[in-house]
Design an enzyme around this catalytic site. Sequence first.
Site, short mmCIF file in Angstrom:
data_model
loop_
_atom_site.label_atom_id
_atom_site.label_comp_id
_atom_site.label_asym_id
_atom_site.label_seq_id
_atom_site.Cartn_x
_atom_site.Cartn_y
_atom_site.Cartn_z
N ASN A 137 0.24 -9.82 12.88
CA ASN A 137 1.16 -8.71 13.15
C ASN A 137 2.60 -9.14 13.41
O ASN A 137 3.52 -8.39 13.14
CB ASN A 137 0.63 -7.84 14.30
CG ASN A 137 0.41 -8.60 15.59
OD1 ASN A 137 0.09 -9.78 15.58
ND2 ASN A 137 0.58 -7.93 16.70
N LYS A 160 -3.54 -22.33 12.56
CA LYS A 160 -4.37 -21.55 11.63
C LYS A 160 -3.88 -20.11 11.74
O LYS A 160 -4.20 -19.40 12.69
CB LYS A 160 -5.86 -21.61 11.99
CG LYS A 160 -6.72 -20.80 11.00
CD LYS A 160 -8.12 -20.59 11.51
CE LYS A 160 -8.97 -19.81 10.49
NZ LYS A 160 -8.40 -18.49 10.13
N ALA A 162 -3.38 -16.13 10.30
CA ALA A 162 -4.17 -15.16 9.56
C ALA A 162 -3.93 -15.38 8.07
O ALA A 162 -2.79 -15.59 7.64
CB ALA A 162 -3.78 -13.74 9.95
N GLU A 234 -4.53 -14.60 24.50
CA GLU A 234 -3.83 -13.31 24.57
C GLU A 234 -4.59 -12.35 23.68
O GLU A 234 -4.62 -12.53 22.46
CB GLU A 234 -2.37 -13.50 24.12
CG GLU A 234 -1.49 -12.31 24.47
CD GLU A 234 -1.44 -11.28 23.38
OE1 GLU A 234 -2.20 -10.29 23.47
OE2 GLU A 234 -0.67 -11.45 22.42
N CYS A 268 0.18 -5.86 20.15
CA CYS A 268 -0.71 -5.99 21.30
C CYS A 268 -0.14 -5.31 22.54
O CYS A 268 -0.86 -4.65 23.29
CB CYS A 268 -0.95 -7.47 21.62
SG CYS A 268 -1.76 -8.38 20.29
#
Length: 465
Positions: A137, A160, A162, A234, A268
Site C-alpha cells: 500500500n 521481501k 509484496a 505492524e 493501516c
Amino acid sequence: METTKNGFATINPATGKEIKEYALMSDEEAFKAVERCHKAFEEWRLKSSAERGKIIKAIGKELSKNKDKFASLMTQEMGKVLKQGEQEIDLCAGICDYTADHSSKELAEVERDLPNGGRGVISYSPIGVIYGIQPWNFPAYQAVRYSIANLMAGNGVLLKHAESVSGSALLLKEIYEDAGLPKDLFTVLLIDHDQSDKIIEHDLVRGVTLTGSPDAGRTIAKKAGAVLKKTVLELGSNDAYLVLDDADVELAAKVCVQGRIYNNGETCVAAKRFIVVDKVYDGFKEAFTKGMKAIKMGDPTKSDSDIGPMAREDLRDKLHEQVEKSVQKGAKVVLGGEKPEGNGFYYPATILENLEPGQPAYDDELFGPVASLIRAKDNEDAMGIANSSRFGLGGGIFSKDEDKAFELAKKHFDTGMVFINSFGLAQPNMPFGGVKDSGYGREHGGFGIREFVNAKAVMKVNMED
C-alpha cells in the site's frame, strides 16, 4: 498480480493489464543474497554514525531527485493518485534527513559509574542482517521506514516486498546504491512464502519485521520465535475517530473524509470507524455524507481524481463482501456500496451506519474507501466503543477543548497513535506502531533505530579483597 510456476507478473489495477514479468529466485540464489548482505554488513558495522549518516542523507536527496519517476511507478503498480505518491516520497526523504540528523544521539555510548570506583559503558551495537516483509500500500514508505533506521544503526537489510510492487522494490535498491550505499547492504529478495520461511530460519538473519495482517503477524512471530529471533510487527487496525459533543462538526467531517479516502482508503492507520456522540450525530452525518459524495473516483494519473482503483481485484472483492455481509446483518448503506462494472479494480466512497458487534464493518478492518458510522450515547460511551476493538494502531479525537482531548488521548485511548482535530499518516520525529492485535515495536521517531541493536554492557568492576 498473476503467479506462474517460476515467477509472477505485476498488474496495473486501473486497467487490469500486465506491467512486467519477474522470475522468482531459487533457494540457492536467495541464500547467496543473504550471505552477500551479511558480508556487506561486516564492513558497514564499523563505519561511524557520521559516515553512515552522510549516506542516509544522500539517499533522501536521491529519493527527491527520483520523485516523479517513483510516484508514477507506484501509481502504475498499486493505483494511488499521483499527488499522494509524491507526498509519500517527500515523507521518505524526511525520514532520511531526520534519521541522519538525530540518530547519533540515540546510538551514543553511555558511561555509568559502578560501585567502588568501577566503570561501565553501554554501547548500542548493530546485530546483523534484518529481514523485512512489507505490503503493497505504500511501496516506498513501508520499505524506507524500517530499512533507513536499520541501515543507520549499522545493520544489513533484506526486503521481501509484496509481489505486486516488485518494480518499486527494485527501484528503491537502485536509488540507495546510486546514493552511495555499499552494494548488497540493501538486498531485494524475489521469493515466495515457503522460501520466506527459510530466510527467517537462516543463521545469518538476526531479526524480522513485518507489516501485514494479524494472522500474518501471528505466523511470522511464531516462526521467528521458534528460532529465537526478535520481531517488530505492524498489523493494521480499524482506527476509531471520536467526534465528541463539543466538536467542530464541519471540521470533523472534512478531516474524516480525508482520513478515510487517503491512499484509496488502503492505509493501516486510516480513519475507519467514526464514533459520533448522539448530540452531534445528525449534523456530522449530513456533513460527512456530503463530503464523501463529492469524492471523485477515476484514473489515478488524472489530477482531478480523489481516489483511484484498489490495488488488486481480490482485495476489491473482499471489501465488497465485507460490505454485503454487514448489510445482511443489519447495517444500512448511506452512500455507495456497489461494485462498479468495467475495467479496473475500482470501489466507490461508501458509508455504512446502523452498525453493531458481529458485523464486519464494526469488528474488522475494511481496507478500502468504506466508512463505518457508529452512534454513541455520550463521550464516555464513545471512548468505550473505540477501546472495545481488538486493534490499537491509531485513532483520533475531535473536540474544541484541545487540552481535554490531549488528556483523553494520553490517559484513556488504548492505541499507539492519536490525532487531535486532525488526520495524518506518520511524522519522521514521532514513533509509529500499535498495541493489541495491531502488533508491537516502534518505527522511526528515534525509536526504530534501537529495535534491532545490542545494548551491550561493558564493565570494569573493582574487586574487593
